[in-house]
Design a protein around this motif. Structure first.
Motif, mmCIF file in Angstrom:
data_model
loop_
_atom_site.group_PDB
_atom_site.id
_atom_site.type_symbol
_atom_site.label_atom_id
_atom_site.label_comp_id
_atom_site.label_asym_id
_atom_site.label_seq_id
_atom_site.Cartn_x
_atom_site.Cartn_y
_atom_site.Cartn_z
ATOM 1 N N GLY A 78 0.770 -1.236 0.000
ATOM 2 C CA GLY A 78 0.000 0.000 0.000
ATOM 3 C C GLY A 78 0.801 1.287 0.000
ATOM 4 O O GLY A 78 0.260 2.361 0.263
ATOM 5 N N ILE A 79 2.087 1.201 -0.306
ATOM 6 C CA ILE A 79 2.935 2.400 -0.356
ATOM 7 C C ILE A 79 3.233 2.697 -1.822
ATOM 8 O O ILE A 79 3.975 1.965 -2.463
ATOM 9 C CB ILE A 79 4.245 2.196 0.425
ATOM 10 C CG1 ILE A 79 3.936 1.889 1.889
ATOM 11 C CG2 ILE A 79 5.147 3.419 0.301
ATOM 12 C CD1 ILE A 79 5.135 1.435 2.695
ATOM 13 N N ASP A 80 2.632 3.752 -2.363
ATOM 14 C CA ASP A 80 2.843 4.041 -3.787
ATOM 15 C C ASP A 80 3.967 5.057 -4.011
ATOM 16 O O ASP A 80 4.348 5.332 -5.147
ATOM 17 C CB ASP A 80 1.555 4.487 -4.474
ATOM 18 C CG ASP A 80 0.969 5.747 -3.883
ATOM 19 O OD1 ASP A 80 1.558 6.322 -2.953
ATOM 20 O OD2 ASP A 80 -0.105 6.161 -4.354
ATOM 21 N N SER A 81 4.510 5.615 -2.925
ATOM 22 C CA SER A 81 5.624 6.557 -3.015
ATOM 23 C C SER A 81 6.632 6.202 -1.919
ATOM 24 O O SER A 81 6.689 6.847 -0.874
ATOM 25 C CB SER A 81 5.108 7.996 -2.846
ATOM 26 O OG SER A 81 6.158 8.924 -2.999
ATOM 27 N N PRO A 82 7.452 5.158 -2.140
ATOM 28 C CA PRO A 82 8.321 4.668 -1.073
ATOM 29 C C PRO A 82 9.438 5.629 -0.657
ATOM 30 O O PRO A 82 9.904 5.581 0.473
ATOM 31 C CB PRO A 82 8.896 3.375 -1.644
ATOM 32 C CG PRO A 82 8.740 3.494 -3.118
ATOM 33 C CD PRO A 82 7.544 4.350 -3.348
ATOM 34 N N TYR A 83 9.863 6.482 -1.562
ATOM 35 C CA TYR A 83 10.954 7.417 -1.272
ATOM 36 C C TYR A 83 10.475 8.848 -1.523
ATOM 37 O O TYR A 83 10.961 9.528 -2.427
ATOM 38 C CB TYR A 83 12.178 7.098 -2.130
ATOM 39 C CG TYR A 83 12.662 5.689 -1.950
ATOM 40 C CD1 TYR A 83 13.411 5.333 -0.835
ATOM 41 C CD2 TYR A 83 12.341 4.682 -2.873
ATOM 42 C CE1 TYR A 83 13.840 4.030 -0.647
ATOM 43 C CE2 TYR A 83 12.765 3.379 -2.687
ATOM 44 C CZ TYR A 83 13.521 3.055 -1.575
ATOM 45 O OH TYR A 83 13.939 1.764 -1.387
ATOM 46 N N PRO A 84 9.531 9.337 -0.727
ATOM 47 C CA PRO A 84 8.948 10.650 -0.990
ATOM 48 C C PRO A 84 9.951 11.802 -0.888
ATOM 49 O O PRO A 84 9.711 12.877 -1.430
ATOM 50 C CB PRO A 84 7.846 10.779 0.069
ATOM 51 C CG PRO A 84 8.269 9.859 1.167
ATOM 52 C CD PRO A 84 8.991 8.727 0.487
ATOM 53 N N GLN A 88 11.630 10.158 -7.682
ATOM 54 C CA GLN A 88 11.503 8.734 -7.954
ATOM 55 C C GLN A 88 11.232 8.485 -9.429
ATOM 56 O O GLN A 88 10.241 8.970 -9.967
ATOM 57 C CB GLN A 88 10.360 8.144 -7.118
ATOM 58 C CG GLN A 88 10.556 8.350 -5.615
ATOM 59 C CD GLN A 88 9.327 7.994 -4.829
ATOM 60 O OE1 GLN A 88 9.178 6.847 -4.410
ATOM 61 N NE2 GLN A 88 8.436 8.954 -4.625
ATOM 62 N N VAL A 89 12.115 7.711 -10.049
ATOM 63 C CA VAL A 89 11.962 7.345 -11.457
ATOM 64 C C VAL A 89 11.922 5.825 -11.518
ATOM 65 O O VAL A 89 12.830 5.154 -11.029
ATOM 66 C CB VAL A 89 13.117 7.893 -12.325
ATOM 67 C CG1 VAL A 89 12.911 7.529 -13.789
ATOM 68 C CG2 VAL A 89 13.269 9.403 -12.144
ATOM 69 N N VAL A 90 10.856 5.291 -12.105
ATOM 70 C CA VAL A 90 10.669 3.850 -12.195
ATOM 71 C C VAL A 90 10.732 3.432 -13.662
ATOM 72 O O VAL A 90 10.029 3.990 -14.508
ATOM 73 C CB VAL A 90 9.317 3.422 -11.577
ATOM 74 C CG1 VAL A 90 9.104 1.926 -11.733
ATOM 75 C CG2 VAL A 90 9.253 3.825 -10.109
ATOM 76 N N ALA A 91 11.583 2.457 -13.941
ATOM 77 C CA ALA A 91 11.730 1.942 -15.305
ATOM 78 C C ALA A 91 10.758 0.792 -15.530
ATOM 79 O O ALA A 91 10.670 -0.121 -14.711
ATOM 80 C CB ALA A 91 13.159 1.473 -15.542
ATOM 81 N N SER A 92 10.041 0.872 -16.639
ATOM 82 C CA SER A 92 9.123 -0.203 -17.008
ATOM 83 C C SER A 92 8.932 -0.184 -18.514
ATOM 84 O O SER A 92 8.754 0.878 -19.108
ATOM 85 C CB SER A 92 7.774 -0.031 -16.311
ATOM 86 O OG SER A 92 6.877 -1.035 -16.756
ATOM 87 N N SER A 93 8.963 -1.339 -19.115
ATOM 88 C CA SER A 93 8.740 -1.425 -20.565
ATOM 89 C C SER A 93 7.249 -1.408 -20.895
ATOM 90 O O SER A 93 6.883 -1.278 -22.057
ATOM 91 C CB SER A 93 9.387 -2.694 -21.125
ATOM 92 O OG SER A 93 8.863 -3.836 -20.465
ATOM 93 N N ASP A 101 4.002 11.895 -8.054
ATOM 94 C CA ASP A 101 5.379 12.121 -7.617
ATOM 95 C C ASP A 101 6.329 10.986 -8.006
ATOM 96 O O ASP A 101 7.472 10.944 -7.563
ATOM 97 C CB ASP A 101 5.443 12.391 -6.110
ATOM 98 C CG ASP A 101 5.020 11.200 -5.267
ATOM 99 O OD1 ASP A 101 4.290 10.321 -5.781
ATOM 100 O OD2 ASP A 101 5.414 11.153 -4.092
ATOM 101 N N VAL A 102 5.862 10.077 -8.850
ATOM 102 C CA VAL A 102 6.697 9.008 -9.384
ATOM 103 C C VAL A 102 6.672 9.122 -10.904
ATOM 104 O O VAL A 102 5.616 9.191 -11.521
ATOM 105 C CB VAL A 102 6.181 7.609 -8.947
ATOM 106 C CG1 VAL A 102 6.990 6.502 -9.600
ATOM 107 C CG2 VAL A 102 6.221 7.484 -7.422
ATOM 108 N N GLU A 103 7.854 9.153 -11.487
ATOM 109 C CA GLU A 103 7.979 9.256 -12.944
ATOM 110 C C GLU A 103 8.205 7.863 -13.522
ATOM 111 O O GLU A 103 8.971 7.073 -12.970
ATOM 112 C CB GLU A 103 9.178 10.153 -13.283
ATOM 113 C CG GLU A 103 9.488 10.263 -14.749
ATOM 114 C CD GLU A 103 10.775 11.014 -15.031
ATOM 115 O OE1 GLU A 103 11.383 10.744 -16.083
ATOM 116 O OE2 GLU A 103 11.181 11.857 -14.209
#
Length: 190
Positions: A78-84, A88-93, A101-103
């Motif tokens: 249930g944590i959608d922003s672990p490093y507020p 935060q940049v998340v890589a996904s194909s 607040d997450v890119e």
């Protein structure tokens, strides 16, 4: 230009987690934890900092680049922003839904190159191994928390990506009574 550091826990046999992503075999108690909590506060999730009464100052890192599999455990609880406290940049194909607040990026190598050109402190490449292997050409430093355990199988520290050899030089090595070793390396010639 700022640096990118791959800071990650690994087993003696170079695995960052078991095949199912479980990293619970790594010790979370012991004398090495004072260094992790004291020096690498920026890498602690927000809820962990809160529980410990800490506040990251982002003096080491102000940005984290992580793969989707590294981000998912936070989502699962249930944590959608672990490093507020970090960008935060998340890589996904795949196209995915993330909070404001997450890119999300489908091009982690290109995005890391752009991030390195921006002002700020360091960029933490948090994993996983496949991501680290994909961006190895832009990693300036390796900080390996080598744990006294052999997993036998699991996620390799640099994934299964094929890449040419890279030279790094050891810059610091610290051993702890817990059996954990923190080994720091910088790209040779850099």
């Amino acid at each position: 230009m700022r640096d990118a550091t791959y800071y990650v826990a690994t087993s003696l046999d170079g695995r960052i987690a078991a095949p199912d992503g479980d990293w619970s075999a790594f010790p979370v108690e012991g004398d090495h934890m004072a260094t992790i909590v004291g020096e690498y506060t920026d890498t602690l999730p927000g809820h962990v900092q809160s529980a410990l009464g800490l506040t990251a100052d982002c003096s080491m890192f102000d940005t984290v680049l992580m793969g989707w599999s590294t981000y998912t455990p936070a989502l699962d609880v249930g944590i959608d922003s672990p490093y507020p406290h970090l960008r935060q940049v998340v890589a996904s194909s795949r196209d995915r839904t993330v909070p404001d607040d997450v890119e999300l990026t489908a091009d982690p190598l290109g995005r890391l190159r752009e991030l390195k050109q921006e002002d700020g402190t360091g960029i933490w490449v948090a994993g996983g191994g496949t991501l680290a292997g994909a961006v190895i050409d832009e990693i300036d430093h390796l900080v390996l928390k080598i744990n006294p355990v052999v997993l036998g199988a699991g996620i390799p520290v640099l994934g299964s990506t094929t890449y040419a050899a890279r030279d790094f030089r050891r810059t610091r090595l610290r051993s702890f009574e817990s059996g954990v070793v923190i080994a720091e390396y910088s790209r040779a010639g850099g």
